[in-house]
Design a protein around this motif. Structure first.
Motif, PDB file in Angstrom:
ATOM      1  N   VAL A  23     -14.506 -16.246  26.782  1.00  7.18           N
ATOM      2  CA  VAL A  23     -13.595 -17.422  27.231  1.00  7.18           C
ATOM      3  C   VAL A  23     -12.992 -16.977  28.657  1.00  7.18           C
ATOM      4  O   VAL A  23     -12.982 -16.026  29.104  1.00  7.18           O
ATOM      5  CB  VAL A  23     -12.487 -17.565  26.462  1.00  7.18           C
ATOM      6  CG1 VAL A  23     -12.961 -18.131  25.088  1.00  7.18           C
ATOM      7  CG2 VAL A  23     -11.497 -16.661  26.179  1.00  7.18           C
ATOM      8  N   PHE A  40      -9.800 -24.106  21.407  1.00  7.88           N
ATOM      9  CA  PHE A  40     -10.992 -23.378  20.923  1.00  7.88           C
ATOM     10  C   PHE A  40     -11.597 -23.650  19.576  1.00  7.88           C
ATOM     11  O   PHE A  40     -11.618 -22.926  18.856  1.00  7.88           O
ATOM     12  CB  PHE A  40     -10.955 -21.897  21.302  1.00  7.88           C
ATOM     13  CG  PHE A  40     -10.795 -21.451  22.588  1.00  7.88           C
ATOM     14  CD1 PHE A  40     -11.727 -21.578  23.589  1.00  7.88           C
ATOM     15  CD2 PHE A  40      -9.457 -20.958  23.267  1.00  7.88           C
ATOM     16  CE1 PHE A  40     -11.725 -21.085  24.909  1.00  7.88           C
ATOM     17  CE2 PHE A  40      -9.187 -20.701  24.458  1.00  7.88           C
ATOM     18  CZ  PHE A  40     -10.438 -20.847  25.270  1.00  7.88           C
ATOM     19  N   LEU A  46     -16.481 -16.855  18.600  1.00  6.23           N
ATOM     20  CA  LEU A  46     -15.612 -16.216  19.699  1.00  6.23           C
ATOM     21  C   LEU A  46     -14.945 -14.929  18.854  1.00  6.23           C
ATOM     22  O   LEU A  46     -14.150 -15.082  17.793  1.00  6.23           O
ATOM     23  CB  LEU A  46     -14.425 -17.214  19.975  1.00  6.23           C
ATOM     24  CG  LEU A  46     -13.396 -17.032  20.880  1.00  6.23           C
ATOM     25  CD1 LEU A  46     -14.208 -16.797  22.278  1.00  6.23           C
ATOM     26  CD2 LEU A  46     -12.594 -18.274  20.920  1.00  6.23           C
ATOM     27  N   LYS A  48     -13.299 -12.454  21.022  1.00  5.98           N
ATOM     28  CA  LYS A  48     -12.139 -11.908  21.955  1.00  5.98           C
ATOM     29  C   LYS A  48     -11.676 -13.150  22.386  1.00  5.98           C
ATOM     30  O   LYS A  48     -12.067 -14.301  22.915  1.00  5.98           O
ATOM     31  CB  LYS A  48     -12.701 -11.066  23.196  1.00  5.98           C
ATOM     32  CG  LYS A  48     -13.423  -9.758  22.462  1.00  5.98           C
ATOM     33  CD  LYS A  48     -14.045  -8.887  23.798  1.00  5.98           C
ATOM     34  CE  LYS A  48     -12.828  -8.195  24.266  1.00  5.98           C
ATOM     35  NZ  LYS A  48     -13.037  -7.515  25.409  1.00  5.98           N
ATOM     36  N   VAL A  49     -10.244 -13.093  22.756  1.00 10.61           N
ATOM     37  CA  VAL A  49      -9.320 -14.165  23.338  1.00 10.61           C
ATOM     38  C   VAL A  49      -8.873 -13.677  24.635  1.00 10.61           C
ATOM     39  O   VAL A  49      -8.580 -12.418  24.731  1.00 10.61           O
ATOM     40  CB  VAL A  49      -8.630 -14.759  22.174  1.00 10.61           C
ATOM     41  CG1 VAL A  49      -9.164 -15.347  21.169  1.00 10.61           C
ATOM     42  CG2 VAL A  49      -7.487 -13.645  21.915  1.00 10.61           C
ATOM     43  N   TYR A  62       0.188 -24.497  22.625  1.00 15.26           N
ATOM     44  CA  TYR A  62      -0.799 -23.695  21.904  1.00 15.26           C
ATOM     45  C   TYR A  62      -1.081 -24.183  20.653  1.00 15.26           C
ATOM     46  O   TYR A  62      -1.969 -23.529  19.937  1.00 15.26           O
ATOM     47  CB  TYR A  62      -0.545 -22.023  21.935  1.00 15.26           C
ATOM     48  CG  TYR A  62      -0.201 -21.334  23.532  1.00 15.26           C
ATOM     49  CD1 TYR A  62      -1.169 -21.507  24.281  1.00 15.26           C
ATOM     50  CD2 TYR A  62       0.767 -20.344  23.291  1.00 15.26           C
ATOM     51  CE1 TYR A  62      -0.770 -20.937  25.387  1.00 15.26           C
ATOM     52  CE2 TYR A  62       0.794 -19.758  24.621  1.00 15.26           C
ATOM     53  CZ  TYR A  62       0.147 -19.900  25.646  1.00 15.26           C
ATOM     54  OH  TYR A  62       0.246 -19.380  26.951  1.00 15.26           O
ATOM     55  N   PHE A  66      -6.783 -21.913  18.470  1.00 11.57           N
ATOM     56  CA  PHE A  66      -7.713 -21.101  17.882  1.00 11.57           C
ATOM     57  C   PHE A  66      -8.255 -21.480  16.465  1.00 11.57           C
ATOM     58  O   PHE A  66      -8.916 -20.705  15.677  1.00 11.57           O
ATOM     59  CB  PHE A  66      -7.641 -19.502  18.079  1.00 11.57           C
ATOM     60  CG  PHE A  66      -7.287 -18.963  19.394  1.00 11.57           C
ATOM     61  CD1 PHE A  66      -8.421 -18.942  20.205  1.00 11.57           C
ATOM     62  CD2 PHE A  66      -6.118 -18.766  19.755  1.00 11.57           C
ATOM     63  CE1 PHE A  66      -8.218 -18.614  21.350  1.00 11.57           C
ATOM     64  CE2 PHE A  66      -5.815 -18.076  21.099  1.00 11.57           C
ATOM     65  CZ  PHE A  66      -7.068 -18.335  21.864  1.00 11.57           C
ATOM     66  N   CYS A  69     -11.365 -20.345  14.331  1.00 10.87           N
ATOM     67  CA  CYS A  69     -12.262 -19.331  14.981  1.00 10.87           C
ATOM     68  C   CYS A  69     -12.248 -18.232  13.832  1.00 10.87           C
ATOM     69  O   CYS A  69     -11.540 -17.207  14.154  1.00 10.87           O
ATOM     70  CB  CYS A  69     -11.371 -18.954  16.119  1.00 10.87           C
ATOM     71  SG  CYS A  69     -11.604 -20.257  17.458  1.00 10.87           S
ATOM     72  N   LEU A  72     -12.596 -14.129  14.925  1.00  9.92           N
ATOM     73  CA  LEU A  72     -11.402 -13.316  15.527  1.00  9.92           C
ATOM     74  C   LEU A  72     -10.956 -12.350  14.574  1.00  9.92           C
ATOM     75  O   LEU A  72     -11.010 -12.552  13.482  1.00  9.92           O
ATOM     76  CB  LEU A  72     -10.265 -14.284  15.961  1.00  9.92           C
ATOM     77  CG  LEU A  72     -10.261 -15.451  17.084  1.00  9.92           C
ATOM     78  CD1 LEU A  72      -9.257 -16.094  17.432  1.00  9.92           C
ATOM     79  CD2 LEU A  72     -10.854 -14.527  18.347  1.00  9.92           C
ATOM     80  N   THR A  75      -5.295 -11.098  17.473  1.00 16.08           N
ATOM     81  CA  THR A  75      -4.768 -12.089  18.357  1.00 16.08           C
ATOM     82  C   THR A  75      -4.339 -11.467  19.650  1.00 16.08           C
ATOM     83  O   THR A  75      -4.058 -10.272  19.680  1.00 16.08           O
ATOM     84  CB  THR A  75      -3.543 -12.595  17.617  1.00 16.08           C
ATOM     85  OG1 THR A  75      -2.276 -11.764  17.451  1.00 16.08           O
ATOM     86  CG2 THR A  75      -3.898 -13.136  16.131  1.00 16.08           C
ATOM     87  N   CYS A  95      -8.162 -18.600  10.695  1.00 13.59           N
ATOM     88  CA  CYS A  95      -9.032 -17.632  11.350  1.00 13.59           C
ATOM     89  C   CYS A  95      -9.107 -16.692  10.380  1.00 13.59           C
ATOM     90  O   CYS A  95      -8.350 -15.643  10.258  1.00 13.59           O
ATOM     91  CB  CYS A  95      -8.235 -17.114  12.577  1.00 13.59           C
ATOM     92  SG  CYS A  95      -8.305 -18.558  13.815  1.00 13.59           S
TER      93      CYS A  95
END
Length: 181
Positions: A23, A40, A46, A48-49, A62, A66, A69, A72, A75, A95
C-alpha cells in the motif's frame, strides 16, 4: 508510488482488491471526515500496513479501514491523542490473522463510538492494548456513548475479566458487552 500527503478522500479506494499486497504511504496529518474509511476492505493478501502518523482524528476517518484484511498479523501504531466520533470504529473488524497490536492506545478523552468494534472478530489477537482513557466526557462537554462497545467482541484468545483478579498482566474491569463471546 504516489504522493498522498494532500489527498483529502481515499475512502473505498482499494475496497475489494483481493490481490493487493502493498500500500502507499499515508502521510496526512490533517484528516477529513471519512477520508480513509473502508480504504482496504477485503484486501485479503495485505500483510503490511502503512504508518498512520495523525494525532488528531476526524469523524469516521479510519472507520472499517482494514475490515476483512485476513492476512494482517499486526496493526500500525496509532498515535492519536484527540479522537473523533467513530474514528476507529470497525477498523480491524474480521482481521482474523492479527495476533498483536500496540501496547497502549494513547488517547485520554473519548468520542462517541470511537473504538466501537475496533478489533471485533480478531480471533488470533492474544493481548488487548491498555486503554488509559477514563474520561467519558468528551471535548464538547457531553457524555460519550458506545466508546468501547464490542471493541473485542469475538476475540476469544484474549484473557480479560470483569473484575481485577491479579491473574493477568494488565488488569481490566470492563462491561460484559465489550467482550461478549
Amino acid at each position: 508510488n504516489f504522493d498522498t500527503e494532500n489527498v483529502t478522500d481515499m475512502s473505498n479506494m482499494f475496497n475489494g482488491c483481493s490481490s493487493l499486497d502493498s500500500v502507499p504511504e499515508l502521510k496526512a496529518m490533517n484528516l477529513e471526515e471519512g477520508c480513509y474509511s473502508s480504504m482496504f476492505v477485503r484486501c485479503t493478501k495485505l500483510t503490511k500496513v502503512p504508518e498512520l502518523p495523525a494525532k488528531k482524528m476526524a469523524p469516521y476517518c479510519y472507520q472499517s479501514m482494514f475490515d476483512g484484511c485476513t492476512a494482517l498479523t499486526t496493526t500500525p501504531t496509532l498515535n492519536a491523542v484527540e479522537l473523533a466520533e467513530g474514528c476507529y470504529a470497525s477498523m480491524f473488524n474480521g482481521c482474523k490473522g492479527i495476533t498483536s497490536t500496540q501496547d497502549i492506545l494513547p488517547a485520554n478523552v473519548l468520542a462517541n463510538s470511537c473504538y466501537m468494534s475496533m478489533y471485533k472478530g480478531c480471533t488470533a489477537l492474544t493481548i488487548a492494548p491498555t486503554l488509559p482513557a477514563r474520561n467519558w466526557i468528551g471535548a464538547d462537554g457531553t457524555v460519550q456513548k458506545n466508546c468501547y462497545r464490542e471493541m473485542f467482541y469475538g476475540c476469544s484468545k484474549i484473557k480479560l475479566s470483569e473484575t481485577q483478579t491479579g491473574e493477568y498482566q494488565t488488569p481490566y474491569r470492563i462491561q460484559h458487552y465489550l467482550f461478549a463471546l
